[in-house]
Design an enzyme around this catalytic site. Sequence first.
Site, PDB file in Angstrom:
ATOM      1  N   ASP A   1      41.302  38.222  42.030  1.00  0.00           N
ATOM      2  CA  ASP A   1      41.302  37.559  41.129  1.00  0.00           C
ATOM      3  C   ASP A   1      41.031  36.098  40.734  1.00  0.00           C
ATOM      4  O   ASP A   1      42.187  35.043  41.114  1.00  0.00           O
ATOM      5  CB  ASP A   1      42.267  37.607  39.720  1.00  0.00           C
ATOM      6  CG  ASP A   1      41.336  36.497  37.969  1.00  0.00           C
ATOM      7  OD1 ASP A   1      40.370  36.383  38.128  1.00  0.00           O
ATOM      8  OD2 ASP A   1      41.974  36.929  37.025  1.00  0.00           O
TER       9      ASP A   1
ATOM     10  N   ASP B   1      33.419  32.580  39.426  1.00  0.00           N
ATOM     11  CA  ASP B   1      34.873  33.504  39.073  1.00  0.00           C
ATOM     12  C   ASP B   1      34.382  34.854  39.462  1.00  0.00           C
ATOM     13  O   ASP B   1      33.525  34.974  39.640  1.00  0.00           O
ATOM     14  CB  ASP B   1      34.592  33.456  37.568  1.00  0.00           C
ATOM     15  CG  ASP B   1      36.091  34.551  37.495  1.00  0.00           C
ATOM     16  OD1 ASP B   1      37.009  34.408  37.822  1.00  0.00           O
ATOM     17  OD2 ASP B   1      35.995  35.154  36.529  1.00  0.00           O
TER      18      ASP B   1
END
Length: 464
Positions: free
Chosen positions: A145, A346
């Site tokens: 992440d 992201d």
Amino acid sequence: MKVFFFHLLLLLLSLLLCEVVSPLRDITQSSCSSSKLHENYDHQKLNGSGMHFILHHPRNPCSPASLHHLSFSDVLHQDTLRVSALTSRLTTKHHHRQHRANNLAANDPALVSVPLSPGSSLGIGNYITIIRLGTPSSSYAMVVDTGSSLTWLQCSPCLIYCHDQTGPIFNPSASTTYHLVPCSATECSGLKSTTLNPPACSTSNVCIYDATYGDSSFSLGYLSKDTLIIGSSSLPNFVFGCGQDNRGLFGRSAGLIGLGKDKLSLLSQLAPKLGNAFSYCLPTMSSTGFLSIGSYDPSHLVLTPLVKSSLDNTLYFIKLSSIRVAGKALSLSSTSSYSDTPTIIDSGTVITRFPTDIYTALSNAVSYALSKYPRSPKYSILDTCFKGSAANVAAPEVVLVFEGGAEWKLATRNVLIDVDSGNTCLAFAPAGRVAIIGNRQQQTFKVVYDVGNSKLGFASGACG
Ligand SMILES: *[C@@H]1O[C@H](CO)[C@@H](O)[C@H](O)[C@H]1NC(C)=O
């Protein structure tokens, strides 16, 4: 009743069996038909250019912690939750949840049972890899992440809650190199910038972290150190969270690797040894990609600056300067639309988001280019849909242009997404006042985060 106990017995037996087979065997899955991928499961390699991991799409049945049973509409629903969490980080003051960390400090599980709204998840769009930790070391399937910084994994005795994960849960008492981090340590006081929540302190002076990801997913536990295995060498005293209460991590993964920019992130801890950069290629559902930490090959890379933002210190901001569809710049009502839009890249957001004015112009331009195809109804958050599939609808070329003239030329598969067998939709959606470059658009590109030199680079065709 009898049937229930029979199942319980089976479960216990299988748990016992899991304990005795090697960790590498544990993380293979019977539902995956490709044996080739299995051979890669101990998939770390350290060489002259850094540390290399194999990455799996979260819904690849061959992923060590696959979400292949999830429907695409569930994925889009979860994606919306992630985007609201990221957006609220960028637009409002963060709300602290000090009470929960203090509850663990007081060791009172009854007070800590925060209800989890159905299906809330942080891991749904995130790619999966495997790390090795502890002495002797074991393998753990982890989501990767870039939107957060603390690395944590579920940790026995799971004082409050652990979900069912692939392979055994990390057992600190079985590792001879494991240490708890005391409250007075600088790593503990640094937690506030890592997790955005202040740490708490247990009665025995152990630092307690609280990593939150949106409305209701979180991991709470003891800040710890142990040896991280990187290829044939190792990094002693790697700081991570030993999770005693873990909610919202789907797909049987053991935990999360934080690749954000904070100084406790995996990147920052490995940077002195390997270099302050990482790169990845996010694969499609039927292939594998990579995550590399350390130096990178600069050839063929298109570069744009990574910029600092006062909104958040741990996310990766870039500057969008225009968008072209079929060779023509989008016409926007305001010329400042791009420069006024904070833009992050992201790894865990699936569908790229733009503010409404930019999104509407993009949707109109793509609809115009595809006007000969019959339209289909909107699907969840995707409102620009056509009959057919990405393979047979001739999508216009979409180019995202970033500061410095860096052109990200999307392939058809980065522009359209098949939502079912007869319908395909523009894989972008409107959202708030920020832009988030999501992973559907990044798929098969090499993306380099050169944090040390504040540059982001990309190149097409790096994985399948
Ligand atoms: C290191 O391994 C990676 C992944 O297998 C490869 O792409 C890279 O070229 C290798 N670098 C060196 C210097 O051997």
